[in-house]
Design a protein around this motif. Structure first.
Motif, PDB file in Angstrom:
ATOM      1  N   LYS A  85      -8.534  -7.027  -6.936  1.00  0.00           N
ATOM      2  CA  LYS A  85      -8.192  -8.444  -7.062  1.00  0.00           C
ATOM      3  C   LYS A  85      -6.834  -8.729  -6.417  1.00  0.00           C
ATOM      4  O   LYS A  85      -6.660  -9.720  -5.702  1.00  0.00           O
ATOM      5  CB  LYS A  85      -8.163  -8.828  -8.544  1.00  0.00           C
ATOM      6  CG  LYS A  85      -8.149 -10.318  -8.815  1.00  0.00           C
ATOM      7  CD  LYS A  85      -8.048 -10.597 -10.309  1.00  0.00           C
ATOM      8  CE  LYS A  85      -9.183  -9.978 -11.074  1.00  0.00           C
ATOM      9  NZ  LYS A  85      -9.081 -10.244 -12.536  1.00  0.00           N
ATOM     10  N   GLU A  86      -5.868  -7.838  -6.675  1.00  0.00           N
ATOM     11  CA  GLU A  86      -4.540  -8.019  -6.091  1.00  0.00           C
ATOM     12  C   GLU A  86      -4.566  -7.858  -4.575  1.00  0.00           C
ATOM     13  O   GLU A  86      -3.855  -8.563  -3.849  1.00  0.00           O
ATOM     14  CB  GLU A  86      -3.559  -7.023  -6.714  1.00  0.00           C
ATOM     15  CG  GLU A  86      -3.158  -7.366  -8.141  1.00  0.00           C
ATOM     16  CD  GLU A  86      -2.537  -8.753  -8.241  1.00  0.00           C
ATOM     17  OE1 GLU A  86      -1.648  -9.072  -7.421  1.00  0.00           O
ATOM     18  OE2 GLU A  86      -2.954  -9.524  -9.122  1.00  0.00           O
ATOM     19  N   MET A  87      -5.384  -6.924  -4.070  1.00  0.00           N
ATOM     20  CA  MET A  87      -5.492  -6.765  -2.616  1.00  0.00           C
ATOM     21  C   MET A  87      -6.100  -8.005  -1.975  1.00  0.00           C
ATOM     22  O   MET A  87      -5.668  -8.445  -0.905  1.00  0.00           O
ATOM     23  CB  MET A  87      -6.315  -5.520  -2.283  1.00  0.00           C
ATOM     24  CG  MET A  87      -5.554  -4.222  -2.473  1.00  0.00           C
ATOM     25  SD  MET A  87      -6.412  -2.795  -1.781  1.00  0.00           S
ATOM     26  CE  MET A  87      -7.737  -2.597  -2.974  1.00  0.00           C
ATOM     27  N   THR A  88      -7.099  -8.586  -2.632  1.00  0.00           N
ATOM     28  CA  THR A  88      -7.707  -9.812  -2.115  1.00  0.00           C
ATOM     29  C   THR A  88      -6.697 -10.949  -2.105  1.00  0.00           C
ATOM     30  O   THR A  88      -6.610 -11.711  -1.132  1.00  0.00           O
ATOM     31  CB  THR A  88      -8.933 -10.195  -2.961  1.00  0.00           C
ATOM     32  OG1 THR A  88      -9.920  -9.169  -2.855  1.00  0.00           O
ATOM     33  CG2 THR A  88      -9.531 -11.510  -2.485  1.00  0.00           C
ATOM     34  N   ASN A  89      -5.916 -11.078  -3.182  1.00  0.00           N
ATOM     35  CA  ASN A  89      -4.886 -12.119  -3.239  1.00  0.00           C
ATOM     36  C   ASN A  89      -3.850 -11.928  -2.136  1.00  0.00           C
ATOM     37  O   ASN A  89      -3.431 -12.891  -1.483  1.00  0.00           O
ATOM     38  CB  ASN A  89      -4.193 -12.110  -4.602  1.00  0.00           C
ATOM     39  CG  ASN A  89      -5.096 -12.590  -5.720  1.00  0.00           C
ATOM     40  OD1 ASN A  89      -6.076 -13.294  -5.469  1.00  0.00           O
ATOM     41  ND2 ASN A  89      -4.786 -12.214  -6.943  1.00  0.00           N
TER      42      ASN A  89
ATOM     43  N   MET B 178      -4.290 -10.513   0.694  1.00  0.00           N
ATOM     44  CA  MET B 178      -4.904 -10.832   1.977  1.00  0.00           C
ATOM     45  C   MET B 178      -5.002 -12.344   2.174  1.00  0.00           C
ATOM     46  O   MET B 178      -4.624 -12.877   3.223  1.00  0.00           O
ATOM     47  CB  MET B 178      -6.302 -10.197   2.055  1.00  0.00           C
ATOM     48  CG  MET B 178      -7.049 -10.403   3.371  1.00  0.00           C
ATOM     49  SD  MET B 178      -8.100 -11.900   3.419  1.00  0.00           S
ATOM     50  CE  MET B 178      -9.288 -11.539   2.116  1.00  0.00           C
ATOM     51  N   LYS B 179      -5.456 -13.054   1.144  1.00  0.00           N
ATOM     52  CA  LYS B 179      -5.694 -14.492   1.286  1.00  0.00           C
ATOM     53  C   LYS B 179      -4.403 -15.301   1.370  1.00  0.00           C
ATOM     54  O   LYS B 179      -4.353 -16.305   2.078  1.00  0.00           O
ATOM     55  CB  LYS B 179      -6.565 -14.989   0.124  1.00  0.00           C
ATOM     56  CG  LYS B 179      -8.013 -14.538   0.233  1.00  0.00           C
ATOM     57  CD  LYS B 179      -8.906 -15.253  -0.759  1.00  0.00           C
ATOM     58  CE  LYS B 179     -10.371 -14.939  -0.484  1.00  0.00           C
ATOM     59  NZ  LYS B 179     -11.287 -15.673  -1.384  1.00  0.00           N
ATOM     60  N   ASN B 180      -3.355 -14.883   0.632  1.00  0.00           N
ATOM     61  CA  ASN B 180      -2.107 -15.645   0.709  1.00  0.00           C
ATOM     62  C   ASN B 180      -1.142 -15.082   1.749  1.00  0.00           C
ATOM     63  O   ASN B 180       0.006 -15.510   1.836  1.00  0.00           O
ATOM     64  CB  ASN B 180      -1.433 -15.749  -0.667  1.00  0.00           C
ATOM     65  CG  ASN B 180      -1.048 -14.390  -1.241  1.00  0.00           C
ATOM     66  OD1 ASN B 180      -0.735 -13.453  -0.503  1.00  0.00           O
ATOM     67  ND2 ASN B 180      -1.061 -14.280  -2.566  1.00  0.00           N
ATOM     68  N   ASN B 181      -1.631 -14.094   2.511  1.00  0.00           N
ATOM     69  CA  ASN B 181      -0.880 -13.543   3.648  1.00  0.00           C
ATOM     70  C   ASN B 181       0.388 -12.800   3.225  1.00  0.00           C
ATOM     71  O   ASN B 181       1.326 -12.661   4.007  1.00  0.00           O
ATOM     72  CB  ASN B 181      -0.523 -14.650   4.644  1.00  0.00           C
ATOM     73  CG  ASN B 181      -0.592 -14.171   6.080  1.00  0.00           C
ATOM     74  OD1 ASN B 181      -1.305 -13.219   6.386  1.00  0.00           O
ATOM     75  ND2 ASN B 181       0.139 -14.821   6.966  1.00  0.00           N
TER      76      ASN B 181
END
Length: 206
Positions: free
Chosen positions: A155-159, A161-164
């Motif tokens: 979840k943290e890796m996705t966040n 990635m998405k918020n750069n």
């Protein structure tokens, strides 16, 4: 490690992992049908490979859904919005092979044994499934600690990635967590954490 202790390992994959992509596309199609027609019957499967999405199965509904648009929007929200990522929401091919629900399954759902023998309004099951698992007080969500930690990491890796926050990350990532338990099945320590992620080609291990 104590001889009576043991290790339990769980893994979690991010939304950009092919398995999760398929789940999210099928779920989004189901949601789109139910939004228009709550009585929709949707048995929708998704399969993907590089640059190609195949949507297939059986759907019976009064709803009119632009499936290709749903697929594209889902892929875009996952983060595959650049051709260089190996998958792109705008350029990928989408094949659709959908029929109406088979008459045999429809009869089992609409005219189930329960409704024939009683005044019950319950519908029958259109499929069978076997599930195993357990709830535990190791974590607030009542999930075993290894899978809880693995989910939190992806979840943290996705966040990130998405918020750069971490600019070189791409949508596909995976985490694996191993926890040591004692003979009373209580977690003692985190033994191992493994994280792998899709990333820009110019990134190295340093």
């Amino acid at each position: 490690m104590n001889n009576n202790n043991y290790l339990l390992t769980s893994e979690s994959v991010s939304g950009g992992h092919p398995d999760k992509m398929c789940d999210q596309i099928s779920d989004s199609i189901l949601d789109a049908y139910l939004e228009q027609d709550p009585l929709s019957r949707v048995a929708c499967e998704t399969s993907i490979t590089t640059g190609l999405v195949l949507v297939f199965g059986e759907i019976t509904s009064k709803a009119k859904v632009d499936i290709k648009n749903v697929v594209k929007e889902t892929i875009k929200n996952i983060g595959y919005d650049k051709p260089g990522y190996g998958f792109d929401s705008e350029s990928c091919s989408i094949l659709i092979a959908l029929d109406e629900q088979s008459s045999d399954i429809s009869a089992g759902v609409t005219d189930s044994l329960e409704t024939r023998e009683t005044d019950s309004q319950e519908v029958g099951a259109g499929d069978q499934g076997m599930m195993i698992g357990y709830a535990t007080n190791e974590t607030k969500p009542l999930m075993p600690l290894p899978i809880f930690l693995a989910h939190e990491l992806t979840k943290e890796m996705t966040n990130a990635m998405k918020n750069n926050t971490i600019k070189y990350l791409r949508p596909d990532s995976k985490s694996q967590v191993t926890v040591e338990y004692n003979s009373d099945h209580a977690p003692q320590r985190v033994d191992t954490i493994v994280i792998s992620t899709q990333h820009d080609p110019d990134v190295n291990n340093e």
